[in-house]
Design a protein around this motif. Sequence first.
Motif, PDB file in Angstrom:
ATOM      1  N   ALA A   1       0.855  -1.189   0.000  1.00 39.35           N
ATOM      2  CA  ALA A   1       0.000   0.000   0.000  1.00 39.35           C
ATOM      3  C   ALA A   1       0.887   1.235   0.000  1.00 39.35           C
ATOM      4  O   ALA A   1       2.044   1.194   0.428  1.00 39.35           O
ATOM      5  CB  ALA A   1      -0.930   0.002   1.219  1.00 39.35           C
ATOM      6  N   MET A   2       0.333   2.330  -0.469  1.00 43.49           N
ATOM      7  CA  MET A   2       1.109   3.558  -0.617  1.00 43.49           C
ATOM      8  C   MET A   2       0.307   4.753  -0.126  1.00 43.49           C
ATOM      9  O   MET A   2      -0.917   4.803  -0.278  1.00 43.49           O
ATOM     10  CB  MET A   2       1.484   3.743  -2.091  1.00 43.49           C
ATOM     11  N   SER A   3       0.999   5.708   0.480  1.00 40.69           N
ATOM     12  CA  SER A   3       0.387   6.968   0.881  1.00 40.69           C
ATOM     13  C   SER A   3       0.828   8.053  -0.099  1.00 40.69           C
ATOM     14  O   SER A   3       1.505   7.775  -1.097  1.00 40.69           O
ATOM     15  CB  SER A   3       0.820   7.332   2.302  1.00 40.69           C
ATOM     16  N   SER A   4       0.487   9.292   0.195  1.00 41.38           N
ATOM     17  CA  SER A   4       0.909  10.398  -0.657  1.00 41.38           C
ATOM     18  C   SER A   4       2.410  10.639  -0.576  1.00 41.38           C
ATOM     19  O   SER A   4       2.971  11.340  -1.424  1.00 41.38           O
ATOM     20  CB  SER A   4       0.168  11.683  -0.248  1.00 41.38           C
ATOM     21  N   TYR A   5       3.066  10.065   0.438  1.00 43.36           N
ATOM     22  CA  TYR A   5       4.473  10.368   0.670  1.00 43.36           C
ATOM     23  C   TYR A   5       5.403   9.201   0.357  1.00 43.36           C
ATOM     24  O   TYR A   5       6.623   9.359   0.396  1.00 43.36           O
ATOM     25  CB  TYR A   5       4.676  10.780   2.131  1.00 43.36           C
ATOM     26  N   GLY A   6       4.864   8.035   0.046  1.00 50.92           N
ATOM     27  CA  GLY A   6       5.703   6.880  -0.238  1.00 50.92           C
ATOM     28  C   GLY A   6       5.018   5.589   0.169  1.00 50.92           C
ATOM     29  O   GLY A   6       3.802   5.550   0.411  1.00 50.92           O
ATOM     30  N   ILE A   7       5.805   4.524   0.246  1.00 45.91           N
ATOM     31  CA  ILE A   7       5.259   3.219   0.616  1.00 45.91           C
ATOM     32  C   ILE A   7       4.893   3.217   2.097  1.00 45.91           C
ATOM     33  O   ILE A   7       5.709   3.601   2.939  1.00 45.91           O
ATOM     34  CB  ILE A   7       6.283   2.100   0.353  1.00 45.91           C
ATOM     35  N   LYS A   8       3.675   2.840   2.416  1.00 43.48           N
ATOM     36  CA  LYS A   8       3.294   2.764   3.826  1.00 43.48           C
ATOM     37  C   LYS A   8       3.195   1.321   4.309  1.00 43.48           C
ATOM     38  O   LYS A   8       3.155   1.071   5.519  1.00 43.48           O
ATOM     39  CB  LYS A   8       1.983   3.498   4.085  1.00 43.48           C
ATOM     40  N   ARG A   9       3.172   0.372   3.362  1.00 41.38           N
ATOM     41  CA  ARG A   9       3.118  -1.033   3.763  1.00 41.38           C
ATOM     42  C   ARG A   9       3.654  -1.905   2.637  1.00 41.38           C
ATOM     43  O   ARG A   9       3.239  -1.765   1.486  1.00 41.38           O
ATOM     44  CB  ARG A   9       1.689  -1.448   4.124  1.00 41.38           C
ATOM     45  N   CYS A  10       4.575  -2.803   2.985  1.00 40.95           N
ATOM     46  CA  CYS A  10       5.050  -3.824   2.063  1.00 40.95           C
ATOM     47  C   CYS A  10       5.447  -5.008   2.938  1.00 40.95           C
ATOM     48  O   CYS A  10       6.607  -5.159   3.324  1.00 40.95           O
ATOM     49  CB  CYS A  10       6.219  -3.322   1.221  1.00 40.95           C
ATOM     50  N   HIS A  11       4.467  -5.829   3.292  1.00 43.34           N
ATOM     51  CA  HIS A  11       4.633  -6.876   4.294  1.00 43.34           C
ATOM     52  C   HIS A  11       4.213  -8.237   3.732  1.00 43.34           C
ATOM     53  O   HIS A  11       3.319  -8.326   2.888  1.00 43.34           O
ATOM     54  CB  HIS A  11       3.781  -6.582   5.530  1.00 43.34           C
ATOM     55  N   TYR A  12       4.868  -9.245   4.246  1.00 45.88           N
ATOM     56  CA  TYR A  12       4.453 -10.631   3.992  1.00 45.88           C
ATOM     57  C   TYR A  12       3.577 -11.067   5.155  1.00 45.88           C
ATOM     58  O   TYR A  12       3.985 -11.013   6.317  1.00 45.88           O
ATOM     59  CB  TYR A  12       5.682 -11.536   3.885  1.00 45.88           C
ATOM     60  N   ARG A  13       2.347 -11.479   4.825  1.00 39.98           N
ATOM     61  CA  ARG A  13       1.417 -11.964   5.840  1.00 39.98           C
ATOM     62  C   ARG A  13       1.251 -13.467   5.658  1.00 39.98           C
ATOM     63  O   ARG A  13       0.551 -13.913   4.743  1.00 39.98           O
ATOM     64  CB  ARG A  13       0.066 -11.254   5.736  1.00 39.98           C
ATOM     65  N   PRO A  14       1.903 -14.276   6.503  1.00 36.10           N
ATOM     66  CA  PRO A  14       1.766 -15.731   6.367  1.00 36.10           C
ATOM     67  C   PRO A  14       0.372 -16.194   6.780  1.00 36.10           C
ATOM     68  O   PRO A  14      -0.347 -15.484   7.494  1.00 36.10           O
ATOM     69  CB  PRO A  14       2.839 -16.266   7.320  1.00 36.10           C
ATOM     70  N   SER A  15       0.001 -17.379   6.335  1.00 36.37           N
ATOM     71  CA  SER A  15      -1.309 -17.925   6.688  1.00 36.37           C
ATOM     72  C   SER A  15      -1.448 -18.086   8.195  1.00 36.37           C
ATOM     73  O   SER A  15      -2.535 -17.929   8.749  1.00 36.37           O
ATOM     74  CB  SER A  15      -1.519 -19.269   5.986  1.00 36.37           C
ATOM     75  N   GLY A  16      -0.355 -18.406   8.858  1.00 33.72           N
ATOM     76  CA  GLY A  16      -0.346 -18.465  10.318  1.00 33.72           C
ATOM     77  C   GLY A  16       0.884 -17.748  10.832  1.00 33.72           C
ATOM     78  O   GLY A  16       1.996 -17.997  10.373  1.00 33.72           O
TER      79      GLY A  16
END
Length: 215
Positions: free
Chosen positions: A93-108
Motif C-alpha cells: 500500500a502507498m500513501s501520498s508520501y511513499g510506501i506505507k506497507r510492504c509486508h508478507y502476511r503468512p497464513s499463520g
Amino acid sequence: MALKRWAASRRLKPGDGRELQRFRWWQLPLRSLFWLRLPGAGGHDRLHAVDVRHWARLDNSRIRAHLFLDGRHVAESKLPAVFPVDGGVIEVAMSSYGIKRCHYRPSGGQPRQLTPDPASAEGRRARFGARRPGLSRAIAIGSVLLLVIGVGLNLLQLAEPVSHIPPVTQRVGTFEAPIHLPIWLNLTLGGGAVLASMERALRLRYSSLLDAAGR
C-alpha cells in the motif's frame, strides 16, 4: 478482510515474464524495491521482489506494484495490492508520501516487512539507522514532533472559523484560537510536516491520524 481480499484479487493481473531491472541511483525518488526469500518446493528458496514505480501513473493515476519471482515478472496490481505467494500473501500500500506497507502476511503467524533493496531510498534509510541508531532515533522522534505540532496548530486555527458557523455557534458557542501564526510560519510548519511524513515513509511508518492529517 475477506471483502478487501476479493477487491484486491480483482486488481490482480498476470505478469509478462520480463526480467527485473537492477536498481539505478537516479531512480531514488521514483522507485521502491523490496525483497522476500521464502522456502519453495523441494527445499529450494524462491526469491520474490516487489517493484513500485512511484510516478508510473496509469489508469487515472493509479500506481501499480509488480511482483517478480526469481527475477521474472509474474504479477501486477493497482495499489493497494495483495499478491498470493507460498504460505501467505504480500500486501503493498502507498500513501501520498511513499510506501506505507510492504509486508508478507503468512497464513499463520505475524506479518513481517519485506527487506528494502540496499540501493533504494528505503534501503539507504535502513542502513543509516543500523549504522547510526542514536541519530536515527532522534530524527524519528523529530518527525513525530513536527507532525504533532503541525496537526495540533492546524486544528486550533481551524476550530475558530468553524465555531462561527451559525449551527455550531448555537450548540457550542464561539472559540477564539489562542495562537494566530503568520503565514510564513504556517508554510514553514507545513513544509516540515511534509518532510516528516516523507522520512516516516522511508521507514514504512504510517499513521492515519498524523501522516494523513498532516497533509
